[in-house]
Scaffold this motif. Structure first.
Motif, PDB file in Angstrom:
ATOM      1  N   ASP A 189       0.396  -0.870  -0.049  1.00 44.84           N
ATOM      2  CA  ASP A 189       0.075  -0.696   0.287  1.00 44.84           C
ATOM      3  C   ASP A 189       1.411   1.475  -0.033  1.00 44.84           C
ATOM      4  O   ASP A 189       0.019   2.509  -0.785  1.00 44.84           O
ATOM      5  CB  ASP A 189      -0.608   0.108   1.155  1.00 44.84           C
ATOM      6  CG  ASP A 189      -2.466   0.777   0.835  1.00 44.84           C
ATOM      7  OD1 ASP A 189      -2.471   1.558  -0.011  1.00 44.84           O
ATOM      8  OD2 ASP A 189      -2.033   1.838   1.742  1.00 44.84           O
ATOM      9  N   LYS A 210       3.821   2.731  -4.821  1.00 44.56           N
ATOM     10  CA  LYS A 210       3.576   2.561  -5.927  1.00 44.56           C
ATOM     11  C   LYS A 210       4.217   1.630  -6.508  1.00 44.56           C
ATOM     12  O   LYS A 210       3.404   1.429  -7.711  1.00 44.56           O
ATOM     13  CB  LYS A 210       2.977   3.989  -6.335  1.00 44.56           C
ATOM     14  CG  LYS A 210       2.038   4.356  -5.398  1.00 44.56           C
ATOM     15  CD  LYS A 210       2.043   6.462  -6.287  1.00 44.56           C
ATOM     16  CE  LYS A 210       1.132   7.267  -5.773  1.00 44.56           C
ATOM     17  NZ  LYS A 210      -0.345   6.571  -5.164  1.00 44.56           N
ATOM     18  N   GLY A 226      -1.259   9.265  -1.109  1.00 40.83           N
ATOM     19  CA  GLY A 226      -1.817   9.166  -0.764  1.00 40.83           C
ATOM     20  C   GLY A 226      -2.820  10.014  -0.746  1.00 40.83           C
ATOM     21  O   GLY A 226      -2.868  11.410  -0.877  1.00 40.83           O
ATOM     22  N   SER A 227      -4.638   9.833  -1.164  1.00 43.79           N
ATOM     23  CA  SER A 227      -5.104  10.893  -1.941  1.00 43.79           C
ATOM     24  C   SER A 227      -4.771  11.522  -2.785  1.00 43.79           C
ATOM     25  O   SER A 227      -4.962  12.773  -3.343  1.00 43.79           O
ATOM     26  CB  SER A 227      -5.136  12.291  -0.711  1.00 43.79           C
ATOM     27  OG  SER A 227      -6.274  11.277   0.302  1.00 43.79           O
ATOM     28  N   CYS A 252      -9.914  12.681  -2.796  1.00 42.22           N
ATOM     29  CA  CYS A 252      -9.925  11.586  -1.947  1.00 42.22           C
ATOM     30  C   CYS A 252     -11.456  10.732  -2.217  1.00 42.22           C
ATOM     31  O   CYS A 252     -11.740  11.443  -1.685  1.00 42.22           O
ATOM     32  CB  CYS A 252      -9.572  11.319  -0.823  1.00 42.22           C
ATOM     33  SG  CYS A 252     -10.538  12.904  -0.309  1.00 42.22           S
ATOM     34  N   ASP A 307      -3.518   2.122  -9.337  1.00 44.51           N
ATOM     35  CA  ASP A 307      -3.779   2.159  -7.825  1.00 44.51           C
ATOM     36  C   ASP A 307      -4.146   1.261  -7.104  1.00 44.51           C
ATOM     37  O   ASP A 307      -5.485   0.711  -6.874  1.00 44.51           O
ATOM     38  CB  ASP A 307      -4.039   3.827  -7.500  1.00 44.51           C
ATOM     39  CG  ASP A 307      -3.321   4.339  -6.066  1.00 44.51           C
ATOM     40  OD1 ASP A 307      -2.986   4.122  -6.076  1.00 44.51           O
ATOM     41  OD2 ASP A 307      -4.648   4.650  -5.226  1.00 44.51           O
ATOM     42  N   ASN A 329      -5.552   1.097  -2.577  1.00 50.84           N
ATOM     43  CA  ASN A 329      -5.622   1.604  -1.198  1.00 50.84           C
ATOM     44  C   ASN A 329      -5.827   0.643  -0.266  1.00 50.84           C
ATOM     45  O   ASN A 329      -7.154   0.766  -0.393  1.00 50.84           O
ATOM     46  CB  ASN A 329      -6.544   2.668  -1.664  1.00 50.84           C
ATOM     47  CG  ASN A 329      -6.570   4.177  -0.897  1.00 50.84           C
ATOM     48  OD1 ASN A 329      -6.009   3.876   0.363  1.00 50.84           O
ATOM     49  ND2 ASN A 329      -6.841   5.297  -0.800  1.00 50.84           N
ATOM     50  N   SER A 386     -10.230   1.996   3.024  1.00 55.89           N
ATOM     51  CA  SER A 386     -10.513   2.653   2.783  1.00 55.89           C
ATOM     52  C   SER A 386     -11.727   3.333   3.644  1.00 55.89           C
ATOM     53  O   SER A 386     -12.270   1.975   4.771  1.00 55.89           O
ATOM     54  CB  SER A 386     -11.554   1.310   2.137  1.00 55.89           C
ATOM     55  OG  SER A 386     -11.169   1.477   0.435  1.00 55.89           O
TER      56      SER A 386
END
Length: 303
Positions: A94, A97, A142-143, A211, A267, A269, A272
């Motif tokens: 996570d 990337k 992140g976001s 996000c 991506d 993530n 959640s």
């Protein structure tokens, strides 16, 4: 001892989950990671089941971020017998990337063309291999944080010369083709227990610091999104991703390339916090599904 411990960092994102747990009667404890510490020769788990909710974007809110601390803590608790959900091995992917794209490629899923570097001086050479327009991304994101678009070599050179290129907390950068998403849409496929839960079509392609899961609004206004059912092969791909990385809860993001209609997985993530106003968007509250699943994990830990 509580049945469940939730380890988290963001002070507001999990209020809906806390409320759902309160309704369910689950005996749980909230653990904010910010001021936490542990003894590597002691510090037993606070509950038999640990649910990791620490966001990769935490480095945006706190320079002394807890990402690597959290991975060590979760590994410690699991080593003492706790059942850890979205554990350190999930965080390892996570939070990278580059590792995400490698995993997607190993699974036979199409990804945007990418080069990975660790020095700003190497961005130009990698960009020549990819071609313009392109994106430079921080490996730990992140976001959508830490992404810049470049339309020419001169533009990239000027930014690098000024030292204004994206920076990643692990010093790893990605150079990636700028995929033109069909209709400007991205798809987010949410999974629970490595199975499809729901999907959103989001008008977010080309926007960064975004996000989509919880529709954070800013000066750009709310993000347009709708629930939909993706093609079966996309759902199957997202489930394979979750299974391969051991992701208990999380989302996989996909764009449809307007040039050839191919699906580009780009991506993953594992944090959640689900869509805002779920009953309006989905017709139900997925937190209830999540709590029901957490009850099964608590039962497993008791057995």
């Amino acid at each position: 001892m509580p049945e469940l411990a939730l380890l988290y960092e963001h002070p507001l994102w999990f209020e809906p989950l806390f409320a759902a747990l309160d309704r369910s009667g689950v005996d749980y404890v909230k653990i904010a990671v910010g001021d936490h510490h542990f003894d590597p020769a002691g510090s037993p788990p606070p509950a038999p089941v640990i649910f990791n909710r620490v966001a990769m974007s935490s480095f945006l809110r706190e320079p002394e971020h807890p990402l690597f601390y959290t991975a060590a803590l979760l590994d410690h608790w699991r080593g003492q017998g706790a059942l850890v959900l979205n554990g350190p091995e999930v965080m390892a992917i996570d939070s990278s990337k580059a590792r995400q794209l490698s995993l997607l490629g190993r699974l036979g899923l199409t990804t945007p063309r990418t080069r990975v570097v660790h020095r700003a001086a190497d961005l130009a050479g990698a960009a020549e291999e990819i071609g313009y327009p392109l994106l430079v991304k921080a490996n730990v994101g992140g976001s959508g944080a830490g992404i810049m678009r470049f339309d020419s070599a001169a533009e990239l050179a000027a930014v690098v010369a000024a030292g204004d290129q994206p920076r990643s907390v692990d010093q790893v950068l990605l150079v990636q083709e700028a995929v033109p998403a069909r209709d400007g849409m991205i798809w987010r496929i949410e999974t629970l227990d490595a199975r499809f839960l729901y999907a959103l079509e989001i008008a977010g392609a080309g926007q960064f610091d975004l996000c989509p899961a919880d529709a954070c609004g800013d000066e750009r206004g709310p993000i347009a999104m709708r629930a939909f059912t993706p093609p079966a092969e996309i759902v199957a791909g997202a489930e394979r991703v979750a299974q391969a990385m051991g992701m208990d809860v999380g989302g996989v993001e996909v764009m449809i390339d307007s040039r050839d209609g191919s699906a580009k997985f780009y991506d993953i993530n594992a944090l959640s916090n689900f869509v805002a106003k779920p009953t309006e968007v989905l017709g139900y509250d997925p937190h209830d599904n999540l709590v029901d699943w957490l009850k099964t994990k608590i039962a497993e830990a008791r057995a």
